[in-house]
Design a protein around this motif. Structure first.
Motif, short mmCIF file in Angstrom:
data_model
loop_
_atom_site.label_atom_id
_atom_site.label_comp_id
_atom_site.label_asym_id
_atom_site.label_seq_id
_atom_site.Cartn_x
_atom_site.Cartn_y
_atom_site.Cartn_z
N VAL A 11 36.00 54.95 39.18
CA VAL A 11 35.72 53.56 39.55
C VAL A 11 36.81 52.66 39.00
O VAL A 11 37.07 52.63 37.80
CB VAL A 11 34.33 53.12 39.03
CG1 VAL A 11 34.07 51.66 39.40
CG2 VAL A 11 33.23 54.02 39.58
N GLU A 13 37.72 48.87 38.43
CA GLU A 13 37.11 47.54 38.34
C GLU A 13 38.24 46.57 38.02
O GLU A 13 38.87 46.67 36.97
CB GLU A 13 36.05 47.51 37.25
CG GLU A 13 35.33 46.18 37.17
CD GLU A 13 34.26 46.19 36.12
OE1 GLU A 13 33.13 46.59 36.44
OE2 GLU A 13 34.58 45.83 34.96
N THR A 60 35.60 39.85 41.09
CA THR A 60 35.77 41.21 40.60
C THR A 60 35.64 42.15 41.78
O THR A 60 34.67 42.08 42.54
CB THR A 60 34.72 41.55 39.53
OG1 THR A 60 34.87 40.66 38.43
CG2 THR A 60 34.87 42.99 39.05
N SER A 62 35.36 46.05 42.76
CA SER A 62 35.07 47.38 42.23
C SER A 62 35.18 48.38 43.38
O SER A 62 34.55 48.19 44.43
CB SER A 62 33.66 47.43 41.64
OG SER A 62 33.53 46.51 40.59
N SER A 64 34.86 52.43 44.20
CA SER A 64 34.36 53.71 43.72
C SER A 64 34.87 54.84 44.60
O SER A 64 34.78 54.77 45.83
CB SER A 64 32.82 53.70 43.74
OG SER A 64 32.30 54.94 43.35
N ARG A 100 42.10 44.98 34.55
CA ARG A 100 41.64 46.12 35.35
C ARG A 100 41.28 47.25 34.41
O ARG A 100 41.81 47.35 33.30
CB ARG A 100 42.71 46.57 36.34
CG ARG A 100 43.94 47.18 35.76
CD ARG A 100 44.86 47.70 36.87
NE ARG A 100 46.21 47.94 36.43
CZ ARG A 100 46.70 49.14 36.17
NH1 ARG A 100 45.94 50.21 36.31
NH2 ARG A 100 47.96 49.28 35.77
#
Length: 117
Positions: A11, A13, A60, A62, A64, A100
């Motif tokens: 992940v 972020e 933000t 994100s 995955s 990050r």
């Protein structure tokens, strides 16, 4: 029951500078994602928080990814660490990011299998 090839989750972020999230995400998907897929990662999901493109605050983003098994994760990770395009992408991306981080995880049931490399 423990899976023979656990799913490993990777992940990213990323907190994007105010007003730049949409452009950053487009660039991530155009420049970074194809190489990640070629290295064996599977795009799982992309999330934007809050769920509105902010102009005067940071979003933000994100992202995955999944990969089957610890060996496959290590393989793609080593490929990325020695790929000039990946290194160049992150150097450029950092100009748009305030922070990050990358996490790598698996389900508790798969920890023993994931660490048996």
């Amino acid at each position: 029951m423990v899976s023979a090839e656990p799913i490993v989750y990777v992940v990213d972020e990323m907190v994007v500078s105010p007003g730049r999230a949409r452009a950053f995400l487009d660039a991530y998907l155009e420049r970074y994602a194809p190489g990640a897929i070629a290295r064996g990662l599977t795009l799982d999901r992309v999330l934007v928080s809050p769920p509105v493109w902010l102009e005067d605050q940071s979003n933000t983003v994100s992202v995955s990814w999944t990969v089957r098994g610890a060996r496959a994760w290590w393989h793609q990770s080593l490929l990325a660490r020695h790929d000039a395009e990946v290194l160049g992408w992150w150097e450029d991306a950092d100009q748009l990011l305030t922070t990050r981080r990358r996490t790598v995880s698996c389900s508790p049931a798969d920890v023993e299998v994931a660490t048996d490399v």
